[in-house]
Motif scaffolding. Structure first.
Motif, PDB file in Angstrom:
ATOM      1  N   SER A 115      -0.208  -1.158  -8.870  1.00 30.10           N
ATOM      2  CA  SER A 115      -0.411  -2.603  -8.751  1.00 30.10           C
ATOM      3  C   SER A 115       0.280  -3.359  -9.882  1.00 30.10           C
ATOM      4  O   SER A 115      -0.066  -4.499 -10.196  1.00 30.10           O
ATOM      5  CB  SER A 115      -1.912  -2.939  -8.716  1.00 30.10           C
ATOM      6  N   THR A 136      -0.434  -6.866  -2.819  1.00 34.00           N
ATOM      7  CA  THR A 136      -1.030  -6.370  -1.579  1.00 34.00           C
ATOM      8  C   THR A 136      -2.312  -7.160  -1.377  1.00 34.00           C
ATOM      9  O   THR A 136      -2.597  -8.085  -2.163  1.00 34.00           O
ATOM     10  CB  THR A 136      -1.287  -4.849  -1.654  1.00 34.00           C
ATOM     11  N   GLN A 186      -9.823   2.436  -5.499  1.00 35.90           N
ATOM     12  CA  GLN A 186      -8.393   2.533  -5.178  1.00 35.90           C
ATOM     13  C   GLN A 186      -7.532   2.896  -6.388  1.00 35.90           C
ATOM     14  O   GLN A 186      -7.757   2.406  -7.506  1.00 35.90           O
ATOM     15  CB  GLN A 186      -7.907   1.201  -4.584  1.00 35.90           C
ATOM     16  N   ASP A 199       1.495   7.778   2.200  1.00 36.84           N
ATOM     17  CA  ASP A 199       2.592   6.820   1.984  1.00 36.84           C
ATOM     18  C   ASP A 199       3.859   7.576   1.558  1.00 36.84           C
ATOM     19  O   ASP A 199       3.772   8.678   1.026  1.00 36.84           O
ATOM     20  CB  ASP A 199       2.189   5.719   0.987  1.00 36.84           C
ATOM     21  N   TYR A 256     -12.221  -0.121  -2.238  1.00 31.02           N
ATOM     22  CA  TYR A 256     -11.232  -0.362  -1.187  1.00 31.02           C
ATOM     23  C   TYR A 256     -11.812  -1.084   0.042  1.00 31.02           C
ATOM     24  O   TYR A 256     -12.819  -0.667   0.586  1.00 31.02           O
ATOM     25  CB  TYR A 256     -10.585   0.962  -0.756  1.00 31.02           C
ATOM     26  N   HIS A 284      -2.587  10.494  -0.103  1.00 35.18           N
ATOM     27  CA  HIS A 284      -2.255   9.421   0.844  1.00 35.18           C
ATOM     28  C   HIS A 284      -0.887   9.698   1.460  1.00 35.18           C
ATOM     29  O   HIS A 284       0.016  10.192   0.780  1.00 35.18           O
ATOM     30  CB  HIS A 284      -2.267   8.075   0.115  1.00 35.18           C
ATOM     31  N   GLN A 320       0.828  -1.220   0.000  1.00 33.62           N
ATOM     32  CA  GLN A 320       0.000   0.000   0.000  1.00 33.62           C
ATOM     33  C   GLN A 320       0.861   1.270   0.000  1.00 33.62           C
ATOM     34  O   GLN A 320       0.338   2.371  -0.188  1.00 33.62           O
ATOM     35  CB  GLN A 320      -0.920   0.012   1.229  1.00 33.62           C
ATOM     36  N   LEU A 363      -3.408   2.841  -7.052  1.00 37.13           N
ATOM     37  CA  LEU A 363      -2.189   2.297  -6.454  1.00 37.13           C
ATOM     38  C   LEU A 363      -1.323   1.779  -7.590  1.00 37.13           C
ATOM     39  O   LEU A 363      -1.845   1.444  -8.651  1.00 37.13           O
ATOM     40  CB  LEU A 363      -2.567   1.134  -5.513  1.00 37.13           C
ATOM     41  N   ASN A 383       0.033   5.219  -3.672  1.00 38.39           N
ATOM     42  CA  ASN A 383      -1.346   5.154  -3.166  1.00 38.39           C
ATOM     43  C   ASN A 383      -2.069   6.483  -3.337  1.00 38.39           C
ATOM     44  O   ASN A 383      -1.564   7.539  -2.979  1.00 38.39           O
ATOM     45  CB  ASN A 383      -1.323   4.772  -1.681  1.00 38.39           C
TER      46      ASN A 383
END
Ligand code: MG
Length: 253
Positions: free
Chosen positions: A141, A146, A137, A238, A156, A236, A121, A139, A125
């Protein structure tokens, strides 16, 4: 009269009725001409897979400025706009549209930085909140595992996407989202739940998925009565490099 005989007889009578109803019909009796379907001029293809807004869309970001957006206190949206691209500023928090929406078609393109670091995550993000309530979401990927209901294209912590159709970091990903707003009863419970169809890069990820309730990081979705709401983009916390958006438009339905 046994059950089988009864069902067979009922079926034959229905078929007979249908046959008689068709007698005397002409082709034009099942054709109608009003109301005339509105004409919409489609957008133009963009390098990287997206396409620009059709003629009846509300432009939310066309590469120039953030005049359609505000921060979550109602002040100016202060993410960075450069070279036609909008980039998250994590120090400024989430941004949302000034306008509020019920049922809509939303087009939004997003790009993970080519030099992205991190995992799970904590790697690119962000998120698109439908009516400010329900997170689709965003992200990285692409070869980044995840929990499946937290990967790109998931509702999400609720519903995993059907497939992973991500492009690699540095390339544009294109979301086309068709959303039906919930209807609430007087007591605040859903009469009909929100529904969403999501395509990523032309591939269906969510097929008229029922949204169960609010997006919760800890615990299960809650049912919270609401009216029209904004499109909210997540800032986010992150530690990875911030992601970018471009070409955002919406059509009310
Ligand atoms: Mg997110």
């Amino acid at each position: 009269m046994n059950n089988k005989f009864f069902i067979t007889t009922a079926f034959c009578l229905t078929a007979l009725q249908y046959t008689f109803a068709q007698e005397g019909m002409r082709p034009e009796m099942s054709e109608f001409y009003e109301p005339v379907t509105p004409v919409v001029t489609p957008g133009k293809d963009l390098p990287g897979g997206g396409f620009t807004a059709p003629s009846d869309a509300i432009i939310l970001f066309d590469g120039k400025d953030l005049s359609a957006w505000e921060n979550t206190q109602g002040g100016a949206a202060e993410w960075k706009v450069k070279d036609g691209v909008l980039t998250v500023d994590k120090s400024k928090g989430d941004i949302r549209t000034k306008e509020k929406f019920e049922n809509f078609q939303l087009h939004i393109e997003w790009r993970i930085p080519e030099d992205i670091q991190g995992d799970g995550q904590g790697r690119g993000n962000s998120g698109v909140y439908l009516q400010g309530m329900y997170e689709l979401q965003v992200l990285d990927s692409y070869k980044n595992a995840t929990y499946v209901n937290g990967q790109a294209g998931s509702i999400y912590k609720q519903t995993a996407p059907l497939v992973n159709a991500m492009r690699k970091p540095g390339e544009w990903n294109v979301y086309d989202i068709i959303y039906t707003a919930p209807v609430f009863k007087e007591d605040g419970t859903y009469r009909t739940r929100p529904q969403v169809t999501v395509m990523l890069n032309g591939v269906v990820l969510q097929n008229n998925t029922t949204i169960l309730g609010t997006t919760e990081y800890i615990g299960f979705p809650r049912v919270v009565k609401h009216g029209a709401g904004p499109i909210l983009l997540q800032s986010h916390g992150d530690p990875s490099a911030p992601i970018s958006f471009r070409n955002i438009w919406i059509r009310r339905m």
